[in-house]
Write an enzyme that holds these catalytic residues in place. Structure first.
Site: not given
Ligand code: ASP
Length: 315
Positions: A185, A215
């Protein structure tokens, strides 16, 4: 937990009123998680240049006197266009093999915009900004192609986001040859010359996630938060825990209510909200004074900062 604190570069001649002001300053992240999972995709050098390009894009805006919001959008769009990171083109795929993108932006003035399950905007971060600037809402789920065009944004076919690398990764995860990663992300936080703060986050979510799963990244107060004169924050990691712990807002609340440092607020929040959920991830933040903090409790985090003069990246 690993935390890096970069003190503000203060130029007294550019102080606001009686107070010597720090900034401009910028930090970016390209996700936190198990290094093995993401680094096995490519050489770490490629991640490094991706992060550098994002810092350069954001820093160029700030150096020209542009706004913190413009800077975080420029930095995040650069990472969305880079297929290595889990955002925009090259994002993680759902169990159905589709790309469902989430993004958010927030300014210190308290205005926010976000999109979830975005499929048409080439750059989800611009769609999030359009929600802030062009609608009366904060979060729009699955904005239609016409809506995105109406915002004046570039649209693409859904196949644009799907890379062979991510297809292979999904196959491995579904065949249980690889653990589903929640990493890659992207996000940015900035303080501009006029003392304005902004944060932005963008993601494809978690590899093999259920269709429709959202998310923390587009949830204001979870993956993204900003408050004038206090802090701008962008998080990455196990999204459900960041939502349940309202992590970004919790860090801001600790700063304001206890008067602690950003480093302490971050460490305390991770201990109380993430450790007890056995969750991992990372957060970048910049204070109203221009102090930068980059912290994570996962194995690694792609990250970098520009303190107004120098930039550094870590992979
Ligand atoms: N936080 C992101 C999610 O849960 C994933 C990530 O940070 O890579 O969608």
């Amino acid at each position: 937990m690993q935390i890096l604190t970069v003190p503000p570069r203060v130029e007294p001649s550019r102080g606001r009123g009686d107070v010597a002001a720090g900034g401009p300053a910028l930090a970016v992240h390209g996700g936190a998680g198990a290094r093995r999972t993401e680094l096995s995709l490519e050489q770490s050098g490629d991640y490094e240049s991706g992060l550098r390009a994002a810092l350069d894009a954001g820093a160029a805006v700030l150096q020209e006197g542009g706004s913190a919001l413009d800077a975080v959008c420029a930095a995040v769009a650069q990472l969305e266009d880079d297929p290595l990171f889990n955002a925009g083109r090259g994002a993680s795929l759902t169990a159905a093999g589709t790309a469902e993108l989430d993004a958010s932006v927030m300014t210190g003035e308290g205005r926010a915009g976000a999109v979830a399950v975005s499929r048409h905007a080439r750059n989800p971060v611009f769609a999030a900004r359009a929600v802030l600037e062009r609608t009366e809402h904060v979060l729009i789920v699955s904005p239609g192609e016409e809506v995105v065009r109406g915002w004046g944004l570039a649209t693409v076919e859904p196949g644009y986001f799907v890379t062979d690398q991510r297809r292979r990764q999904l196959e491995d995860v579904l065949a249980r040859r690889q653990v589903a990663s929640r990493s890659g992300t992207v996000g940015a936080v900035a303080l501009d010359r006029d003392g304005r703060l902004a944060a932005a986050t963008s993601t494809g979510g978690m590899v093999g996630q259920d269709v429709g799963r959202v998310g923390d990244s587009p949830i204001i107060g979870a993956g993204t938060f900003a408050r004038a004169r206090t802090v701008a924050l962008s998080c990455t990691g196990d999204g459900e825990a960041y939502v349940e712990g309202a992590v970004a807002h919790e860090i801001d609340a600790r700063l304001r209510h206890t008067g602690c440092s950003l480093e302490e607020a971050l460490a305390g929040t991770y201990a109380d909200e993430l450790d007890r959920r056995a969750a991992t991830g990372g957060t970048i933040g910049v204070t109203g004074d221009g102090e930068l903090v980059l912290g994570y409790n996962s194995e690694g985090m792609f990250r970098g900062y520009w303190d107004g003069q120098e930039s550094r990246v870590f992979t």
